[in-house]
Design an enzyme around this catalytic site. Structure first.
Site, PDB file in Angstrom:
ATOM      1  N   ARG A   1     -16.809  -2.696   1.448  1.00 10.15           N
ATOM      2  CA  ARG A   1     -16.162  -2.809   0.136  1.00 10.15           C
ATOM      3  C   ARG A   1     -17.114  -3.614  -0.742  1.00 10.15           C
ATOM      4  NH1 ARG A   1     -10.595  -2.456  -1.105  1.00 10.15           N
ATOM      5  NH2 ARG A   1      -9.898  -3.667  -2.900  1.00 10.15           N
ATOM      6  N   ASP A  17      -2.822   2.351 -12.520  1.00  8.99           N
ATOM      7  CA  ASP A  17      -3.572   1.268 -11.881  1.00  8.99           C
ATOM      8  C   ASP A  17      -3.707   0.159 -12.911  1.00  8.99           C
ATOM      9  OD1 ASP A  17      -5.109  -0.213 -10.138  1.00  8.99           O
ATOM     10  OD2 ASP A  17      -6.899   1.034 -10.294  1.00  8.99           O
ATOM     11  N   HIS A  70     -13.029   5.227  -4.649  1.00 11.19           N
ATOM     12  CA  HIS A  70     -12.132   4.597  -3.671  1.00 11.19           C
ATOM     13  C   HIS A  70     -11.495   5.711  -2.828  1.00 11.19           C
ATOM     14  CE1 HIS A  70      -9.807   1.697  -1.720  1.00 11.19           C
ATOM     15  NE2 HIS A  70      -9.031   1.251  -2.683  1.00 11.19           N
ATOM     16  N   CYS A 105      -1.725   2.105  -6.886  1.00 15.61           N
ATOM     17  CA  CYS A 105      -2.525   1.698  -5.730  1.00 15.61           C
ATOM     18  C   CYS A 105      -2.423   0.210  -5.419  1.00 15.61           C
ATOM     19  CB  CYS A 105      -3.984   2.111  -5.929  1.00 15.61           C
ATOM     20  SG  CYS A 105      -4.718   1.493  -7.446  1.00 15.61           S
ATOM     21  N   ARG A 141      -1.757   3.874   3.672  1.00 15.07           N
ATOM     22  CA  ARG A 141      -3.157   3.472   3.814  1.00 15.07           C
ATOM     23  C   ARG A 141      -3.502   3.346   5.298  1.00 15.07           C
ATOM     24  NH1 ARG A 141      -5.993   0.896  -0.097  1.00 15.07           N
ATOM     25  NH2 ARG A 141      -7.692   1.317   1.354  1.00 15.07           N
ATOM     26  N   GLN A 171      -8.222   5.214  -0.504  1.00 13.98           N
ATOM     27  CA  GLN A 171      -6.975   5.110  -1.244  1.00 13.98           C
ATOM     28  C   GLN A 171      -6.393   6.483  -1.526  1.00 13.98           C
ATOM     29  OE1 GLN A 171      -5.058   2.327  -2.527  1.00 13.98           O
ATOM     30  NE2 GLN A 171      -3.682   4.080  -2.755  1.00 13.98           N
TER      31      GLN A 171
END
Length: 307
Positions: free
Chosen positions: A102, A224, A129, A264, A292, A132
């Site tokens: 990450r 988001d 991402h 998310c 997830r 996700q």
């Protein structure tokens, strides 16, 4: 999924449509207990950015598969003292079986992929991402039974989540609309990539500034935060610009009556989404967060192989 064994996942575009569907189907089976796979391997987590869901979901997923996890905090490794990424990659390659990273720059992720033979997973960069969106697609599939012919509308900043939604939705045959202010639109190269995929699938990709028009006929409403990690100093200035894109009860009423709402997380309640919508009957946000773990468990066992 032997076809994925040993590969990297740096972008959703690394996967074919069939591979995404197979991952989602495997995730659903793992979630339901229909299959019980084991993977006695070691996962490394190298996170340069803060994380709750990604860190915990990867950790629990690997433990449930029978594997082990090493949290490689960059602040207490030689990376923080300037060791070249190529050197770090080649050393970790000798210790670990798989590595999730990450970080900020996608180029750093590519460096690890170039110098390490083990599978490298993009656990978030400023550009994409993908993990996700695998969970998001699993949540949509659970809600509607299929992904085909659905329309997903994303409202807010044209960020990494928007980029991976563009690619993921296009690959599985969903229509995708991105509604965002003019100066905050998604990366044009990724938009073009998604448009090319959608043209083959016979679906549409729409980039617009009109939030009301974007939600009409949509089955999935997604948002988001308006300022991503590293942009916190811009948050206050962005609020009035993004206010027309808030997912609230009035906006949601323009979508399909059976539309679901996704976020998310983490959420800034009262900014990009209201409490009423987040806690309402159309919200699938907590299922999405749980997924997830299941989607990443499917990804881990596919990249590593089951024992």
């Amino acid at each position: 999924m032997e076809v994925l064994k040993g590969r990297d996942l740096l972008s959703l575009a690394d996967l074919t449509t069939d591979e995404i569907h197979e991952l989602l189907d495997l995730a659903a089976k793992l979630k339901s207990g229909a299959v019980n796979l084991r993977c006695n391997k070691v996962l490394g987590l190298l996170f340069y950015k803060a994380s709750t869901r990604t860190r915990v979901s990867f950790t629990v997923a690997m433990y449930q598969l029978g594997g082990q996890v090493i949290d490689l905090n960059p602040n207490v490794t030689q990376v923080s003292r300037g060791e070249p990424l190529a050197d770090t990659a080649r050393v970790l390659d000798r210790y670990l079986d798989i590595l999730a990273i990450r970080t900020f720059e996608p180029e750093d992720l590519q460096t690890f992929a170039n110098y390490a033979q083990i599978p490298i997973i993009n656990a978030l960069t400023d550009l994409e991402h993908p993990c996700q969106i695998l969970a998001d697609l699993l949540t949509v599939q659970e809600s509607f039974g299929s992904l085909e012919n659905l329309t997903l509308t994303y409202l807010g900043d044209g960020n990494n989540v928007a980029h991976s939604l563009l690619l993921g939705c296009a690959l599985v045959g969903m229509n995708v609309r991105i509604a965002t202010p003019d100066k905050f639109q998604p990366n044009q190269q990724i938009v073009q990539q998604a448009e090319e995929i959608a043209a083959i699938k016979g679906t549409e990709v729409i980039i617009t500034q009109d939030a009301q028009a974007a939600v009409k006929g949509a089955s999935v409403i997604y948002t988001d935060v308006w300022a991503s990690m590293g942009q916190e100093d811009q948050a206050g200035d962005r609020i009035p610009i993004f206010q027309p894109y808030q997912v609230n009860e009035q906006l949601l009423s323009s979508a399909n009556s059976d539309a679901i709402v996704l976020h998310c997380l983490p959420a800034h309640r009262g900014e990009e989404i209201t409490d009423g919508v987040m806690e309402g009957k159309q919200s699938r946000i907590w299922d999405q967060a749980e997924n997830r773990m299941h989607a990443q468990k499917a990804l881990l066992v596919s990249l590593l192989g089951a024992d």
